[in-house]
Write a protein that holds these residues in place. Structure first.
Motif, mmCIF file in Angstrom:
data_model
loop_
_atom_site.group_PDB
_atom_site.id
_atom_site.type_symbol
_atom_site.label_atom_id
_atom_site.label_comp_id
_atom_site.label_asym_id
_atom_site.label_seq_id
_atom_site.Cartn_x
_atom_site.Cartn_y
_atom_site.Cartn_z
ATOM 1 N N ALA A 28 0.822 -1.201 0.000
ATOM 2 C CA ALA A 28 0.000 0.000 0.000
ATOM 3 C C ALA A 28 0.856 1.250 0.000
ATOM 4 C CB ALA A 28 -0.902 0.000 1.231
ATOM 5 N N GLY A 29 0.341 2.286 -0.661
ATOM 6 C CA GLY A 29 0.912 3.625 -0.552
ATOM 7 C C GLY A 29 -0.108 4.441 0.226
ATOM 8 N N ASN A 30 -0.605 5.553 -0.383
ATOM 9 C CA ASN A 30 -1.705 6.235 0.282
ATOM 10 C C ASN A 30 -3.025 5.499 0.033
ATOM 11 O OD1 ASN A 30 -2.728 6.987 -2.209
ATOM 12 N ND2 ASN A 30 -1.896 9.078 -2.117
ATOM 13 N N TYR A 31 -2.933 4.512 -0.837
ATOM 14 C CA TYR A 31 -4.095 3.646 -1.074
ATOM 15 C C TYR A 31 -3.821 2.284 -0.445
ATOM 16 C CZ TYR A 31 -7.521 0.747 -3.469
ATOM 17 O OH TYR A 31 -8.545 -0.123 -3.749
ATOM 18 N N ALA A 32 -4.768 1.787 0.297
ATOM 19 C CA ALA A 32 -4.559 0.517 1.007
ATOM 20 C C ALA A 32 -5.787 -0.370 0.916
ATOM 21 C CB ALA A 32 -4.196 0.798 2.456
ATOM 22 N N GLY A 33 -6.502 -0.254 -0.214
ATOM 23 C CA GLY A 33 -7.712 -1.062 -0.362
ATOM 24 C C GLY A 33 -7.483 -2.279 -1.231
ATOM 25 N N GLY A 34 -8.538 -2.714 -1.868
ATOM 26 C CA GLY A 34 -8.468 -3.885 -2.745
ATOM 27 C C GLY A 34 -7.800 -3.532 -4.065
ATOM 28 N N LEU A 35 -7.096 -4.510 -4.608
ATOM 29 C CA LEU A 35 -6.326 -4.279 -5.835
ATOM 30 C C LEU A 35 -6.677 -5.347 -6.859
ATOM 31 C CD1 LEU A 35 -4.105 -2.117 -6.383
ATOM 32 C CD2 LEU A 35 -2.439 -3.940 -5.974
ATOM 33 N N LEU A 36 -7.017 -4.902 -8.061
ATOM 34 C CA LEU A 36 -7.293 -5.836 -9.143
ATOM 35 C C LEU A 36 -6.095 -5.832 -10.077
ATOM 36 C CD1 LEU A 36 -10.932 -4.632 -9.817
ATOM 37 C CD2 LEU A 36 -10.264 -6.883 -8.893
ATOM 38 N N VAL A 37 -5.527 -7.003 -10.335
ATOM 39 C CA VAL A 37 -4.353 -7.119 -11.206
ATOM 40 C C VAL A 37 -4.702 -8.047 -12.350
ATOM 41 C CG1 VAL A 37 -1.934 -7.815 -11.340
ATOM 42 C CG2 VAL A 37 -2.830 -6.799 -9.224
ATOM 43 N N SER A 38 -4.404 -7.634 -13.543
ATOM 44 C CA SER A 38 -4.602 -8.542 -14.674
ATOM 45 C C SER A 38 -3.428 -8.398 -15.625
ATOM 46 C CB SER A 38 -5.911 -8.232 -15.392
ATOM 47 O OG SER A 38 -5.844 -6.966 -15.994
ATOM 48 N N LYS A 39 -3.195 -9.455 -16.322
ATOM 49 C CA LYS A 39 -2.016 -9.477 -17.200
ATOM 50 C C LYS A 39 -2.379 -10.244 -18.453
ATOM 51 C CE LYS A 39 2.942 -10.413 -17.010
ATOM 52 N NZ LYS A 39 3.240 -9.228 -17.786
ATOM 53 N N ALA A 40 -2.132 -9.634 -19.579
ATOM 54 C CA ALA A 40 -2.419 -10.311 -20.841
ATOM 55 C C ALA A 40 -1.484 -9.754 -21.902
ATOM 56 C CB ALA A 40 -3.871 -10.070 -21.256
ATOM 57 N N ILE A 41 -1.143 -10.577 -22.844
ATOM 58 C CA ILE A 41 -0.308 -10.110 -23.957
ATOM 59 C C ILE A 41 -1.191 -9.252 -24.855
ATOM 60 C CG2 ILE A 41 0.953 -10.813 -26.019
ATOM 61 C CD1 ILE A 41 1.831 -13.310 -24.485
ATOM 62 N N ALA A 42 -0.757 -8.017 -25.073
ATOM 63 C CA ALA A 42 -1.534 -7.102 -25.906
ATOM 64 C C ALA A 42 -1.186 -7.356 -27.368
ATOM 65 C CB ALA A 42 -1.207 -5.661 -25.538
ATOM 66 N N VAL A 43 -2.180 -7.438 -28.176
ATOM 67 C CA VAL A 43 -1.938 -7.654 -29.600
ATOM 68 C C VAL A 43 -2.338 -6.399 -30.352
ATOM 69 C CG1 VAL A 43 -2.528 -9.035 -31.609
ATOM 70 C CG2 VAL A 43 -2.263 -10.113 -29.375
ATOM 71 N N PRO A 44 -1.392 -5.803 -31.064
ATOM 72 C CA PRO A 44 -1.726 -4.572 -31.794
ATOM 73 C C PRO A 44 -2.639 -4.876 -32.962
ATOM 74 C CG PRO A 44 0.468 -5.311 -32.378
ATOM 75 C CD PRO A 44 -0.014 -6.222 -31.285
ATOM 76 N N ALA A 86 -5.281 -16.278 -27.211
ATOM 77 C CA ALA A 86 -6.456 -16.895 -26.585
ATOM 78 C C ALA A 86 -6.097 -17.319 -25.161
ATOM 79 C CB ALA A 86 -6.888 -18.123 -27.387
ATOM 80 N N PHE A 87 -7.060 -17.248 -24.289
ATOM 81 C CA PHE A 87 -6.845 -17.755 -22.941
ATOM 82 C C PHE A 87 -7.248 -19.223 -22.896
ATOM 83 C CE2 PHE A 87 -6.365 -13.378 -21.936
ATOM 84 C CZ PHE A 87 -5.490 -13.376 -20.849
ATOM 85 N N ILE A 88 -6.274 -20.045 -22.563
ATOM 86 C CA ILE A 88 -6.528 -21.482 -22.459
ATOM 87 C C ILE A 88 -7.303 -21.767 -21.182
ATOM 88 C CG2 ILE A 88 -5.358 -23.705 -22.141
ATOM 89 C CD1 ILE A 88 -3.140 -22.465 -23.975
ATOM 90 N N ASN A 89 -6.932 -21.101 -20.158
ATOM 91 C CA ASN A 89 -7.722 -21.100 -18.929
ATOM 92 C C ASN A 89 -7.486 -19.759 -18.264
ATOM 93 O OD1 ASN A 89 -5.311 -21.255 -17.296
ATOM 94 N ND2 ASN A 89 -5.205 -23.441 -17.827
ATOM 95 N N GLN A 90 -8.014 -19.575 -17.079
ATOM 96 C CA GLN A 90 -7.910 -18.267 -16.441
ATOM 97 C C GLN A 90 -6.477 -17.854 -16.183
ATOM 98 O OE1 GLN A 90 -10.765 -18.838 -13.113
ATOM 99 N NE2 GLN A 90 -11.311 -16.706 -13.613
ATOM 100 N N ARG A 91 -5.597 -18.848 -16.059
ATOM 101 C CA ARG A 91 -4.224 -18.535 -15.686
ATOM 102 C C ARG A 91 -3.260 -18.532 -16.877
ATOM 103 N NH1 ARG A 91 -1.215 -21.439 -12.261
ATOM 104 N NH2 ARG A 91 -2.220 -23.449 -12.642
ATOM 105 N N LEU A 92 -3.706 -19.012 -18.018
ATOM 106 C CA LEU A 92 -2.770 -19.265 -19.117
ATOM 107 C C LEU A 92 -3.280 -18.706 -20.442
ATOM 108 C CD1 LEU A 92 -0.102 -20.650 -19.859
ATOM 109 C CD2 LEU A 92 -1.401 -22.745 -20.291
ATOM 110 N N GLN A 93 -2.445 -17.840 -21.004
ATOM 111 C CA GLN A 93 -2.783 -17.247 -22.300
ATOM 112 C C GLN A 93 -1.824 -17.769 -23.365
ATOM 113 O OE1 GLN A 93 -2.186 -13.020 -22.471
ATOM 114 N NE2 GLN A 93 -3.104 -12.811 -24.505
ATOM 115 N N ARG A 94 -2.365 -18.095 -24.508
ATOM 116 C CA ARG A 94 -1.511 -18.489 -25.624
ATOM 117 C C ARG A 94 -1.449 -17.330 -26.609
ATOM 118 N NH1 ARG A 94 -3.551 -23.486 -28.275
ATOM 119 N NH2 ARG A 94 -5.115 -22.036 -29.053
ATOM 120 N N TYR A 95 -0.281 -17.137 -27.137
ATOM 121 C CA TYR A 95 -0.062 -16.078 -28.130
ATOM 122 C C TYR A 95 0.653 -16.744 -29.293
ATOM 123 C CZ TYR A 95 2.247 -12.019 -30.268
ATOM 124 O OH TYR A 95 2.719 -11.082 -31.148
ATOM 125 N N HIS A 96 0.056 -16.675 -30.446
ATOM 126 C CA HIS A 96 0.652 -17.312 -31.615
ATOM 127 C C HIS A 96 0.894 -16.233 -32.657
ATOM 128 C CE1 HIS A 96 1.697 -20.469 -34.374
ATOM 129 N NE2 HIS A 96 0.841 -19.991 -35.269
#
Lengths: 738, 738
Positions: free
Chosen positions: A149-165, A190-200
């Protein structure tokens, strides 16, 4: 082994611009590179470079011609693996970020970064990122992101995905040193499951494909479903790993089989193991100057990161740290970077030379296109072996690349005695390049004598183009002719009938020897120096009114015709030949040449200063050697050329190692003797470095009045070792004291 | 004045391909040109070329650089004015046509053609087309179409409209001699009434505009409403006239005021009047060879058709006969075409030189771009005065264009004594080019002596690029320096204080004289010939195995680097300088040079053979002179270069005139003396030609044993006349007999 000054931090670099930092803190493993994009505010669609993964596009000429290079080859700048989206659970996105601290550990290859993140609403948190790239398992990269936390100490949503232009970025530029437009590959994600993304990604023009996976390692399903709670003031960590497949025609790996979820710590161990090997073989310690010590460690680190290890890829001019020069391989590999590998890691040197070998069929075709009926001409700049230089006067006309490659094969063999490689690849390369010179050159009869000449060539100095008898080119071609005789003899001793397999006999060898004996080397009787070419010395010098700092580099301020008509050199040219062949000239002549050419050289090329440093050391001017060395050693760390954002200057990284080893310690190998000489400048109180020659790791230890050479591991070498001109005998851990 | 062999017919040309015939029978008047498209089956959307009416497009370089030419300039190939739609009144269109006869009358500029037209159903009729272009009224073109029945003798529907393409044709090509893509101008077309169509075309990039009108002259309203009736077996004729406006920023002429419907016969009279003037001043008759006689008439005819007369346009490399070389003006004008005008039509010569003058501001800018701080560098290829060469080694590097223009100014003044032109334009051009050479060149100290040199230039020979001290370039630059002194003296004699207006004083003139005295002219003491450049003679000769006919022209079969490294010339280079300066060398040296350079010249340029012809004549080998002359005289009529379809080789047309005049009759002017010498080959029994020098028309009449010079009209010349080395005095109609 003492490992100090192996940590590069923000304080160690002169520039804090994001694009610059992305380059300098990039991680790579020869297979792929990950630029250190800011994970929050950096560009998500570029930052990953895969060695040899490229698109082509037709080269458009204002006015084309027969035999011109047909296609641009451009390395793809693929989406960033580091990018991350972070938001409060009330939907405020952390869109601003400040990189507050970085620590790149050169002993483990681990990159630690600290960021302060901020939302538009002013909420702040701290993020720590630890990332590492697999060095033995070269398909992997991993990172952990920790939030407090910094000055914010609440809930945090984190997501990660390969961006395709939507489509690959086009970057037109008037600066020939930058990359040009990238191609437009086909991307699927494509996301194979919630935890795994495939990038071709599949290239349109070159029919290459790579499949990558990006997955969350942390096996806690809860994390996927509810926000992190920063309220506890603890660090909350998420780990990710990416798998970047090999480059192939069809790369459609089954993720279940191939994408082995491991752990970040395993990857760090893999990386540490690799770097331990590197430092064991090639540690360098420069006493008395921590800054310099760090710089040289960094340079060696980046050289190792950049070099393709699979025999199908090589070392791009910018390594895998940026897309400058389009990811092309140049002669820089053989003349500036390969020596480091040849003398510390012979299997890697062999792989790099093997890359050239597999382009030999294309080099043969190219020689035919250039009107030469026999032999092979290697591409001046290329990924796939085809010529990709769209400006032939400073591209294809640099025929010397042929002799440079032959030279490197000779140097590799000299120290490895790897006759298998010579029989399988090396001899054919040296033979085909010798044949090229034979058929490219011409006898010139002058009175009763005749000499063998090479016309309309460009030497290393790109500020002087299309000249006759460039000294460097001719000297290297002469060596190319000599080398074929030497290697033929080596083969014949072991396999008396083998040479016939290569289609050559004694008459051919005699012919090559005759050519070697008659190659013309221009010399000015007036100045008593070797001449850069037939006309260089007769041109006017670059005028004073065009010499104020804002006119440099000249190539960005003057038409080539303007530059070419003056006696001005971008870089070491004749002096580069002098460096390669110390036996060619006396120290007196070297001094004359050095003084002369230094006066007409702008060092606009990053390949210049290291050679000037080496020769200054050799001719007994260690202070000048030190001055040049300092510019080469820290070139990217101080952003000397102002374009490090496009990628590191790999040749200069190699050159800085050469400046230490071939310069201050006078290292060279000739006739199976390894030579050292103590040329330490007063600013360096002590220089210690390691080499691996044949199976033995040597340590060389120089200080003002002492020169030690010892065997750290492996057998006692069979080759001779000379220190300051005296042959010494090495016992295990023995040393020689001056 | 006897006019024979002034009719070019289909039998006189070697090729019958439509595109070739379109070029050869094209009509033009310096302002615009109309290719002889088949009116029925030819392409309706191209065929009209307006001098200096062009689009630009960015030049794309595979790898660009500072100071590179930025924009292509491409003449527009506009819709055909000749096109016609003819159908039976049952709706069968005559879509096939055969050109059965053509007669281009060179005395009137009238083109008569016969066609057989055919429908898909097999119906045939005959069509005669007579067309002519206004020569004094240069906005007009007219044609009549006459129809008689063939196997079809019913009603005939004829319509004529300017076809507007959806977008201009793009013609990418690997052959640098062809044109590149045309721009995409904005076209509008509308019928003002049933008889009159307006066509307005406005360029997108250059903001030029032209309004054209196409109207039916025949004032018979009935013809517009009902079919022609071929049943009477009479010829039914329709007359059309087109008005092609001048090129301007806004060309929106009111048709009622500007488009003056006249008659075809009035236009023919206008044209005849013009051509009578041309032939009066410049008739040439080659006795003993009708074919040759016709060829030289044709060449003079086309030279006159091509030359821009308005001071804003010049002579494109292909004239207005085709869009090859993009409608660009080159040095060819000054060195190959202008002499014809200088010696037969001085006002035209002045206009052509004035064109260069109005580009002088751009030439000054260009010199700055090329790193030369003073003076002006004229564009190597251009329409608007900006450099448009996309390949600088054979473009901008041909700096000699500066000295060529200065030379032409000098030649113009020498014969006209037109000091007004010198004061208004000429002196400034010669001064600015001299200043260019001064600042471009460099002193080279060799021992105690120093010489003034020019580095990294390309001479006329485009097979040898970026060399030092090209003899031709240096010799012409030397002349440029001398000329400024000569002209300054001429001015000072009449206006003692005028020179100050040009910012020069005695010290400047001394400086130019010193430069002239020290310009280095390379000479081979070994071969006793002038050297093409510092290195030409030391290169190997073009190899025999690359010399079979299919390898020529070399530029279409070899990479420039391959060509450049050999001692091979595309065209006369040093010999061109020898031709310009007869006083420079003895006949013996000329013979040596000729023999030498002939052995290494491919004549791949159409600018080569005429010079070889002239020099062969001068050195006393009239048979060789004749052989080369025959190739130049009939180059386009036999399609020697195989690309006449892209347009005529204008420089060669000028060269063929030079070969007769400067070659066989030994004409040159020096120090106010006009020289003639009889070098007739045995194949030419008699050569008669006219010149207009100052206000007098001379006729020169040579046969095997006689040389006459007489004054046909105008005053007795004040300049000296020398025949075969002897000064003669000319009285009106007097002659000199050898």
């Amino acid at each position: 082994m003492i490992l100090r000054d192996y940590h590069l931090t923000l304080r160690d670099v002169s520039d804090q611009q994001p694009e610059y930092l992305e380059t300098v803190f990039s991680l790579a493993n020869g297979h792929f590179g990950v630029r250190a994009n800011d994970p929050i505010s950096g560009n998500p669609i570029t930052g990953t470079l895969i060695n040899g993964f490229y698109e082509t596009a037709p080269i458009t000429y204002g006015e084309g011609g027969v035999g011109y290079a047909q296609k641009h080859q451009t390395i793809l700048n693929l989406p960033d693996l580091r990018h991350l989206n972070v938001a409060t659970n009330t939907g405020h996105r952390f869109s601003e970020s400040t990189r507050t601290a970085v620590d790149l550990d050169l002993t483990t290859g681990t990159l630690d970064e600290q960021y302060e993140l901020k939302t538009h609403q002013g909420e702040t948190i701290q993020m720590a990122v630890k990332s590492v790239i697999g060095q033995n398992q070269t398909s992997f990269w991993g990172a952990s992101y920790s939030f407090v936390a910094g000055n914010y100490a609440g809930g945090l949503l984190v997501s990660k995905a390969i961006a395709v232009p939507a489509q690959a970025e086009a970057i037109p530029s008037a600066d020939p040193r930058k990359t040009r437009m990238a191609g437009l590959p086909v991307c699927e994600t494509a996301f194979i499951n919630q935890r795994l993304q495939r990038y071709h990604v599949k290239t349109r023009t070159t029919k290459q494909a790579v499949t990558a996976f990006l997955g969350m390692l942390t096996p806690n399903a809860k994390l996927l479903q509810q926000p992190l709670d920063l309220g506890d003031r603890q660090a909350h960590t998420l780990e990710y790993e990416a798998y970047v497949g090999e480059v192939g025609e069809q790369n459609t790996i089954d993720p279940a089989a191939q994408f082995m979820i491991s752990s970040l710590s395993a990857l760090i161990a893999d990386s540490r193991d690799f770097w331990q090997g590197v430092w064991h073989r090639s540690e360098v310690t420069v006493g008395g100057n921590d800054e310099l010590n760090l710089a040289i460690h960094y340079n060696i680190f980046q050289l190792n990161q950049a070099a393709g290890r699979d025999g199908r890829t090589n070392i791009a001019a910018k390594g895998l740290s940026g897309s400058g020069y389009e990811g092309h391989y140049f002669w820089d590999t053989e003349m500036y970077m390969l020596p480091y590998f040849t003398y510390t890691n012979q299997p890697m040197a062999r792989q790099l030379l093997y890359y050239r070998y597999q382009t030999l069929p294309k080099a043969r075709e190219r020689a035919r296109e250039m009107g030469v009926t026999k032999g092979a001409l290697f591409a001046w700049r290329t990924i796939n072996g085809e010529e990709a230089s769209a400006y032939f006067p400073a591209g294809t006309a640099q025929y010397h690349i042929d002799a440079d490659i032959a030279y490197a094969v000779g140097k590799y063999y000299e120290i490895t005695r790897d006759l298998d490689f010579i029989l399988q690849c090396g001899f054919e390369m040296v033979l085909e390049t010798a044949r090229f010179w034979e058929n490219f050159g011409a006898w010139h009869q002058i009175g009763a004598s005749s000499r063998f000449e090479f016309h309309t060539v460009t030497g290393p100095d790109e500020y002087t183009a299309l000249v006759n008898n460039n000294y460097y080119t001719n000297r290297l071609a002469k060596h190319n002719f000599e080398l074929i005789g030497y290697l033929a003899n080596e083969i014949r001793q072991r396999y008396p009938n083998k040479l016939a397999d290569f289609g050559i006999g004694p008459a051919d060898l005699e012919k090559f020897q005759k050519l070697a004996d008659h190659v013309y080397l221009p010399y000015s009787a007036d100045l008593q120096i070797n001449e850069q070419d037939d006309s260089f010395l007769s041109k006017p010098r670059w005028p004073a009114d065009k010499s104020t700092p804002e006119n440099f580099p000249l190539l960005l301020h003057y038409h080539p015709l303007t530059i070419y008509r003056y006696q001005v050199a971008k870089q070491a040219d004749t002096l580069l030949a002098d460096y390669l062949f110390p036996e060619d000239l006396s120290v007196d002549q070297l001094k004359r040449e050095y003084d002369y050419y230094e006066g007409v050289t702008t060092h606009d090329s990053s390949l210049s200063r290291s050679i000037f440093s080496i020769l200054a050391a050799r001719m007994g001017d260690p202070e000048k050697a030190y001055k040049y060395f300092m510019d080469t050693a820290r070139m990217d760390l101080v952003n000397l050329q102002k374009n490090t954002a496009d990628g590191l200057h790999l040749a200069n990284l190699g050159g800085s190692w050469l400046a230490l080893v071939a310069g201050f310690s006078g290292f060279y190998v000739q006739d199976e003797v390894v030579h050292f000489a103590n040329h330490l400048p007063k600013e360096i109180s002590r220089l210690t470095y390691r080499m691996k020659i044949a199976a033995s790791v040597l340590e060389i230890d120089l200080s003002a009045d002492k020169t030690f050479v010892s065997v750290i591991s492996g057998p006692i070498p069979t080759y001779g070792v000379s220190v300051n001109g005296d042959l010494i005998s090495l016992a295990k851990s023995s040393s020689y004291e001056e």
